[in-house]
Design a protein around this motif. Structure first.
Motif, PDB file in Angstrom:
ATOM      1  N   PRO A 136      30.748 -11.905  27.112  1.00 49.25           N
ATOM      2  CA  PRO A 136      31.988 -12.018  27.878  1.00 49.25           C
ATOM      3  C   PRO A 136      32.576 -13.424  27.930  1.00 49.25           C
ATOM      4  O   PRO A 136      33.172 -13.815  28.943  1.00 49.25           O
ATOM      5  N   SER A 137      32.438 -14.214  26.883  1.00 48.46           N
ATOM      6  CA  SER A 137      33.084 -15.523  26.849  1.00 48.46           C
ATOM      7  C   SER A 137      34.591 -15.362  26.983  1.00 48.46           C
ATOM      8  O   SER A 137      35.177 -14.390  26.480  1.00 48.46           O
ATOM      9  N   LEU A 138      35.235 -16.325  27.629  1.00 47.69           N
ATOM     10  CA  LEU A 138      36.695 -16.284  27.775  1.00 47.69           C
ATOM     11  C   LEU A 138      37.400 -16.279  26.427  1.00 47.69           C
ATOM     12  O   LEU A 138      38.541 -15.821  26.328  1.00 47.69           O
ATOM     13  N   LEU A 139      36.737 -16.788  25.380  1.00 48.24           N
ATOM     14  CA  LEU A 139      37.325 -16.796  24.045  1.00 48.24           C
ATOM     15  C   LEU A 139      37.248 -15.439  23.355  1.00 48.24           C
ATOM     16  O   LEU A 139      37.828 -15.263  22.292  1.00 48.24           O
ATOM     17  N   ALA A 140      36.537 -14.492  23.953  1.00 47.66           N
ATOM     18  CA  ALA A 140      36.279 -13.232  23.260  1.00 47.66           C
ATOM     19  C   ALA A 140      36.673 -12.004  24.068  1.00 47.66           C
ATOM     20  O   ALA A 140      36.316 -10.886  23.700  1.00 47.66           O
ATOM     21  N   ILE A 141      37.399 -12.191  25.162  1.00 44.32           N
ATOM     22  CA  ILE A 141      37.829 -11.057  25.986  1.00 44.32           C
ATOM     23  C   ILE A 141      39.305 -11.216  26.334  1.00 44.32           C
ATOM     24  O   ILE A 141      39.861 -12.304  26.267  1.00 44.32           O
ATOM     25  N   ASP A 142      39.920 -10.126  26.697  1.00 42.60           N
ATOM     26  CA  ASP A 142      41.319 -10.093  27.099  1.00 42.60           C
ATOM     27  C   ASP A 142      41.430  -9.439  28.472  1.00 42.60           C
ATOM     28  O   ASP A 142      40.440  -8.901  28.991  1.00 42.60           O
ATOM     29  N   PRO A 143      42.611  -9.463  29.082  1.00 51.27           N
ATOM     30  CA  PRO A 143      42.790  -8.796  30.376  1.00 51.27           C
ATOM     31  C   PRO A 143      42.417  -7.315  30.275  1.00 51.27           C
ATOM     32  O   PRO A 143      42.586  -6.702  29.218  1.00 51.27           O
ATOM     33  N   PRO A 144      41.882  -6.747  31.364  1.00 47.33           N
ATOM     34  CA  PRO A 144      41.727  -7.367  32.691  1.00 47.33           C
ATOM     35  C   PRO A 144      40.451  -8.194  32.856  1.00 47.33           C
ATOM     36  O   PRO A 144      40.317  -8.938  33.814  1.00 47.33           O
ATOM     37  N   ASP A 145      39.497  -8.069  31.923  1.00 51.21           N
ATOM     38  CA  ASP A 145      38.241  -8.808  32.048  1.00 51.21           C
ATOM     39  C   ASP A 145      38.496 -10.318  32.038  1.00 51.21           C
ATOM     40  O   ASP A 145      37.899 -11.065  32.816  1.00 51.21           O
ATOM     41  N   HIS A 146      39.377 -10.753  31.139  1.00 50.97           N
ATOM     42  CA  HIS A 146      39.689 -12.183  31.039  1.00 50.97           C
ATOM     43  C   HIS A 146      40.314 -12.693  32.334  1.00 50.97           C
ATOM     44  O   HIS A 146      39.979 -13.779  32.819  1.00 50.97           O
ATOM     45  N   THR A 147      41.216 -11.909  32.924  1.00 48.99           N
ATOM     46  CA  THR A 147      41.891 -12.315  34.163  1.00 48.99           C
ATOM     47  C   THR A 147      40.882 -12.535  35.274  1.00 48.99           C
ATOM     48  O   THR A 147      40.930 -13.543  35.996  1.00 48.99           O
ATOM     49  N   ARG A 148      39.953 -11.593  35.408  1.00 47.12           N
ATOM     50  CA  ARG A 148      38.942 -11.698  36.461  1.00 47.12           C
ATOM     51  C   ARG A 148      38.039 -12.909  36.252  1.00 47.12           C
ATOM     52  O   ARG A 148      37.818 -13.704  37.176  1.00 47.12           O
ATOM     53  N   LEU A 149      37.504 -13.067  35.020  1.00 51.23           N
ATOM     54  CA  LEU A 149      36.551 -14.146  34.767  1.00 51.23           C
ATOM     55  C   LEU A 149      37.226 -15.505  34.881  1.00 51.23           C
ATOM     56  O   LEU A 149      36.667 -16.437  35.476  1.00 51.23           O
ATOM     57  N   ARG A 150      38.439 -15.635  34.356  1.00 49.77           N
ATOM     58  CA  ARG A 150      39.132 -16.923  34.434  1.00 49.77           C
ATOM     59  C   ARG A 150      39.457 -17.263  35.882  1.00 49.77           C
ATOM     60  O   ARG A 150      39.389 -18.440  36.274  1.00 49.77           O
ATOM     61  N   ARG A 151      39.794 -16.256  36.677  1.00 51.64           N
ATOM     62  CA  ARG A 151      40.066 -16.507  38.096  1.00 51.64           C
ATOM     63  C   ARG A 151      38.829 -17.068  38.793  1.00 51.64           C
ATOM     64  O   ARG A 151      38.919 -18.033  39.571  1.00 51.64           O
ATOM     65  N   LEU A 152      37.677 -16.485  38.511  1.00 56.31           N
ATOM     66  CA  LEU A 152      36.447 -16.964  39.136  1.00 56.31           C
ATOM     67  C   LEU A 152      36.102 -18.375  38.682  1.00 56.31           C
ATOM     68  O   LEU A 152      35.769 -19.239  39.500  1.00 56.31           O
TER      69      LEU A 152
END
Length: 457
Positions: A136-152
């Motif tokens: 689940p690296s930010l470089l390898a996921i898109d929203p909504p997973d990316h939105t949640r992880l980047r927010r945290l």
């Protein structure tokens, strides 16, 4: 008495099991390599035979040191150049549009692969060797997973937290420069450009001082993780480094939970936001990304910046006239010789970008280094100008929702590190032949020999 036979029987069983495990690990690694790199190597071989410059610009070693002429030629062919491996762009306008279009993302559609590759992609993942290009690296996921992880992550990795590291960066730079005092010729990458970022990233991750050298070795070994079409041996070396980092991090997390520090990683480990928190896998992925982005990118920024300023003494003289001039100089260095030369996106649906039809599943390769020298945006793009008014319009940190989370940190380290270097050693000069890194995506120096102070200086 009864224990002895069991003990004597176990080594034979253990050896058989060990061999079986090694074969299984090797088989899965081979499948991962085939899916991620083997197919690409085949496409690159065909590109070499046909002279396909748009494809070769992404991987040809002869172009890695100075790819800008190739970028110009690609750009002259249009906003996008359609090739077998990908649609390629070196246009600032097209690159910006792709990076900001949510119809294009980071996750490759495996269903478009041939059946054998789909099977290998399904059977081969190994979380133990996950790196910054794996979910689940930010470089390898898109929203909504990316939105949640980047927010945290952004709850902790704030501009205020980055600014709070400035004093640490200044102290680390001074200590490294002190250690070089009295020496004649040194390798600036080995003695300064690599050690400053590793000290900073170690502070962020709460890595003890005794582990700094090990982290530097791991980071260097894993530098090619962002590349594609790797030879199998290089791929395995990268994975071994990633596995070692991941193993250490798991133990490190346990220690931080028992005895947290004030570092950013300790805060991420403890973070709970409205009942949500990072999982162990997400913590590892985030730490891996911070190591890759916060370490390797900054090594290249410092090395490239030092080399450019030694080559342009008039620009350096201007910077010495005022410390407030350094931030824009860093932006111009990022534009002129960016530490990251390319990225890519995949079309999730049929999409039109600036009048060009991009079909669903199509890969788009974005030559950031080419976009940053687009004459449609930057006047005299092949001239280094630290006073350039629009230098900050570069795409060195990508764009859109995947804009580099560590951009502020890299900028600050570049400003502090380069200014301290040239203030301490104003006569810094090149000494002998420098050597470029062999990596495709990351662009910088492996060695940069310098004279700290010329005789009589």
């Amino acid at each position: 008495m009864s224990v002895r036979p069991a003990l004597s029987a176990r080594p034979a069983m253990s050896v058989r099991e060990s061999r079986s495990v090694r074969r299984a690990v090797s088989l899965r690694a081979g499948m991962r390599w085939a899916v991620r790199h083997g197919v690409v190597r085949g496409a690159l071989w065909q590109a070499r035979r046909s002279g396909d410059l748009a494809t070769l610009a992404m991987a040809q070693p002869a172009l890695l040191a100075d790819p800008y002429g190739a970028y110009d030629e690609i750009r002259s062919q249009g906003l996008f150049v359609d090739r077998r491996l990908a649609m390629v762009t070196a246009s600032h306008r097209a690159a910006s549009a792709v990076l900001r279009d949510n119809a294009l993302g980071m996750v490759l559609d495996m269903s478009a692969l041939p059946a054998p590759l789909r099977l290998m992609a399904r059977l081969s993942p190994d979380p133990a060797v996950n790196g910054p290009l794996d979910p689940p690296s930010l470089l390898a996921i898109d929203p909504p997973d990316h939105t949640r992880l980047r927010r945290l992550v952004s709850k902790v990795f704030t501009p205020r937290a980055v600014d709070g590291l400035r004093g640490e960066v200044e102290r680390a730079a001074d200590a490294l420069l002190d250690a070089m005092a009295g020496e004649g010729t040194v390798d600036l990458v080995d003695r300064y450009a690599s050690r400053l970022p590793v000290t900073v990233i170690a502070t962020i991750l709460g890595v003890p001082a005794a582990m700094h050298a090990q982290f530097l070795a791991w980071g260097t070994a894993a530098a090619a993780t962002l590349d594609f079409g790797l030879p199998y041996g290089t791929f395995r070396r990268v994975e071994r480094a990633q596995q070692a980092i991941n193993t250490w991090l798991r133990g490190h997390f346990e220690g931080l939970r028992r005895d947290p520090g004030e570092d950013i990683l300790s805060q991420l480990v403890r973070l709970v936001d409205d009942g949500d928190r990072l999982t162990e896998t997400e913590l590892i992925a985030t730490a891996q990304l911070l190591l890759a982005a916060g370490f390797e990118t900054t090594v290249n920024l410092l090395g490239n910046g030092a080399a450019l300023l030694m080559e342009h003494p008039d620009q350096l003289e201007y910077l010495r006239s005022g410390p407030d001039r350094w931030p824009n100089a860093v932006e111009e260095i990022l534009r002129f010789e960016g530490p990251v030369q390319m990225t890519a996106r995949v079309a999730y649906e049929d999409v039109d970008v600036l009048g060009t039809a991009i079909p669903a599943g199509r890969l788009v390769a974005i030559l950031l280094g080419g976009a940053n020298r687009d004459p449609a945006v930057f006047a005299e793009p092949d001239v280094l100008d630290v006073t350039r008014p629009n230098a900050r319009e570069h795409l060195a940190f990508s764009g859109g929702i995947h804009y580099c989370v560590g951009a502020a940190l890299a900028r600050m380290e570049g400003e502090v590190g380069l200014r301290a270097l040239f203030e301490r050693y104003p006569g810094l000069a090149r000494a002998g032949q420098a050597r470029r890194r062999p990596t495709q995506v990351l662009h910088g120096y492996a060695t940069l020999p310098v004279i700290l102070q010329p005789p009589g200086g």
